[in-house]
Design a protein around this motif. Sequence first.
Motif, PDB file in Angstrom:
ATOM      1  N   GLN A 173      -1.380   3.545   4.351  1.00  0.00           N
ATOM      2  CA  GLN A 173      -0.847   2.413   3.436  1.00  0.00           C
ATOM      3  C   GLN A 173      -1.245   1.139   3.895  1.00  0.00           C
ATOM      4  O   GLN A 173      -1.380   0.260   2.823  1.00  0.00           O
ATOM      5  N   TRP A 206       3.858   3.829  -1.898  1.00  0.00           N
ATOM      6  CA  TRP A 206       4.663   5.166  -1.175  1.00  0.00           C
ATOM      7  C   TRP A 206       3.750   6.315  -0.575  1.00  0.00           C
ATOM      8  O   TRP A 206       3.056   6.646  -1.521  1.00  0.00           O
ATOM      9  N   GLY A 246       4.200   9.921   1.161  1.00  0.00           N
ATOM     10  CA  GLY A 246       4.955  10.884   1.632  1.00  0.00           C
ATOM     11  C   GLY A 246       4.674  12.305   1.731  1.00  0.00           C
ATOM     12  O   GLY A 246       3.841  12.719   1.059  1.00  0.00           O
ATOM     13  N   ALA A 257       7.821   9.820   5.303  1.00  0.00           N
ATOM     14  CA  ALA A 257       7.468   8.848   4.406  1.00  0.00           C
ATOM     15  C   ALA A 257       7.202   7.593   4.645  1.00  0.00           C
ATOM     16  O   ALA A 257       7.846   7.101   5.669  1.00  0.00           O
ATOM     17  N   THR A 258       6.500   6.539   4.262  1.00  0.00           N
ATOM     18  CA  THR A 258       6.416   5.302   4.752  1.00  0.00           C
ATOM     19  C   THR A 258       7.676   4.542   4.252  1.00  0.00           C
ATOM     20  O   THR A 258       8.368   4.670   3.197  1.00  0.00           O
ATOM     21  N   MET A 266      11.579   5.900   3.010  1.00  0.00           N
ATOM     22  CA  MET A 266      11.915   6.044   1.716  1.00  0.00           C
ATOM     23  C   MET A 266      12.050   7.500   1.182  1.00  0.00           C
ATOM     24  O   MET A 266      11.005   8.112   1.267  1.00  0.00           O
ATOM     25  N   LEU A 289      12.123   5.626  -6.610  1.00  0.00           N
ATOM     26  CA  LEU A 289      11.983   4.442  -5.720  1.00  0.00           C
ATOM     27  C   LEU A 289      12.229   3.135  -6.492  1.00  0.00           C
ATOM     28  O   LEU A 289      12.266   2.076  -5.812  1.00  0.00           O
TER      29      LEU A 289
END
Length: 570
Positions: A103, A111, A113, A124-125, A128, A158
């Motif tokens: 990322q 995102w 994931g 997930a980054t 989230m 999101l």
Amino acid sequence: MPLNTLPALISGRSLRTQIAWVFGALVVTLAVLLSLGFGEALKRRIQGDANASLQMVTDNTAAFLAHGLFERIREVQVLADADVIWRHGLDTAEVNNVLARYQAMQPHSLWFGVADAQGVVRAATGNMLVGQNVEERPWFRAGLQAPYVGDVHPAKLLESLLPPTKSGDPYRFVDFAAPIRIGSTTVGVLGVHGYWEWVNEMIQTLTPAVAREQQLEVFIFDRSGQLIHAPGKQQAVLQRLGQTLPDPSFAKVPSDAHQPREIKVLRWQDGKTYLTAHAHLPARNAESDLGWHIVARIPVDIAFAQADEAVAKALLGGLAAAAVASLLAWLAARRLSEDLDALARAAKDLEAGKPGADIPAAHSSREVQRLSSALRDMIHKLLSANEAMETQVRQRTQQLEEANQELDRQARSDPLTGLLNRRGFDAQMNHDLALARRSGRPLSIITVDVDHFKRINDTHGHDVGDQVLQRLAATLATRLRQSDVVTRLGGEEFAVLLPDTDLEGARTIAQKLVDSQASLGYPVIGGLTISAGVSTLRGAEDTAQELLRRGDMALYQAKREGRNCVVVQA
């Protein structure tokens, strides 16, 4: 000066004066025509440069966008294939570190994931959506099977987890996904939500420095022609005005990618006219083939302003040259009297069709009047002949097109029911089969046969039998979707092609057809039942012949099981 006042002005004057006046008028006319011609040529060149520049921006944007989509899905696929990362689990510290690093390298990917095979997000980054189930999301369902690139869509899960955008507009994403496999087992899906803003930044990078001055703007439309990107705040405005792909011909993919494309002057939904260029997204692979259209535009008054200025300057220069030439004509008029008769003879040669003869029209003394008369006769003949030829060509072309359309309709249609015949059905089936293979969507077929049809013909005659087939054809056509294809294969046998329909859906449709047919009453014969066989496409290697053969086998099984029923052949 009007030409009809010239004879009165020079009447009674010397031949030198007459020649000078006539020659001067001729030079002025030629100078104006040449200036306009030069100016028009210069205008076309400038317009051509504007067209080329606009098309270059469109092509470069399409190429860079296609490359960006290709690179991103390839990066996702490479990361998903690195089984050393996933071998110890999908939620390890190593997995989270890898996602964070990726990322950081792709700031527009908001995102990263990983979801397990049941759709639960394991890592997930920013943590989230961790623990949430994304089984119903398109990127997860498609990513279980193969690498996937999704079309532009608004954020859903999101939206509430991300900070507001700088512009205040809602988030929109392009999804990238690929299956995570360890050996031959699919253990999860790697998904990436790319922020749509990266497209706007890429377009700004590719747009030339003079774009603001020229008001050059780049738009993106999806496969169906709906607007998905517009510069500035224009997207909401144009969507509210109902702006779609500005020319339906843009939707046609050219057979030759190197064929020059026409730059068109089009009126958009905002009521303004623009010089408009178009390019298809040149997909680098099947996953990134989203069918997008890249369209660039410049207001016509700005695009052609330089050209109009060039025409005006050329005309002023021509008039100045005409004034100088008129003065020289006065000085040289004494030597030109003999040339006038030569010009008249040349005009007669032009009328007779001799090659190389070319004399401009003018009005003056007897010799020049002969020239004018000859030119008028010639032009009249040429225009009359050309008009007659064009009229004849248009009539013959229209007759040929109408005949070809009628022949094609007759060749593909069943004369009794108006449905497709076997030839038309084969062509449609091959087309839908190719689409199903490429997209991976289901395709099913229902074969239908009238029960005891021979008994109807034997008892009531073939006219009644034909009426029964016609009513059955109408019933099938009205009870199916517009996308479904109904055909008469021959005799009392029909087939229904069902795009985007799996085996269970086809079984349900077939049962409804059988039940509804059994409930209908027919004049003369009373009731009528049908039997149906159902088969579906088994994979990319399956053929049209095998699909139809399995449908026929299921139909024969339905006959053996007592008729008025449905049998499925998977």
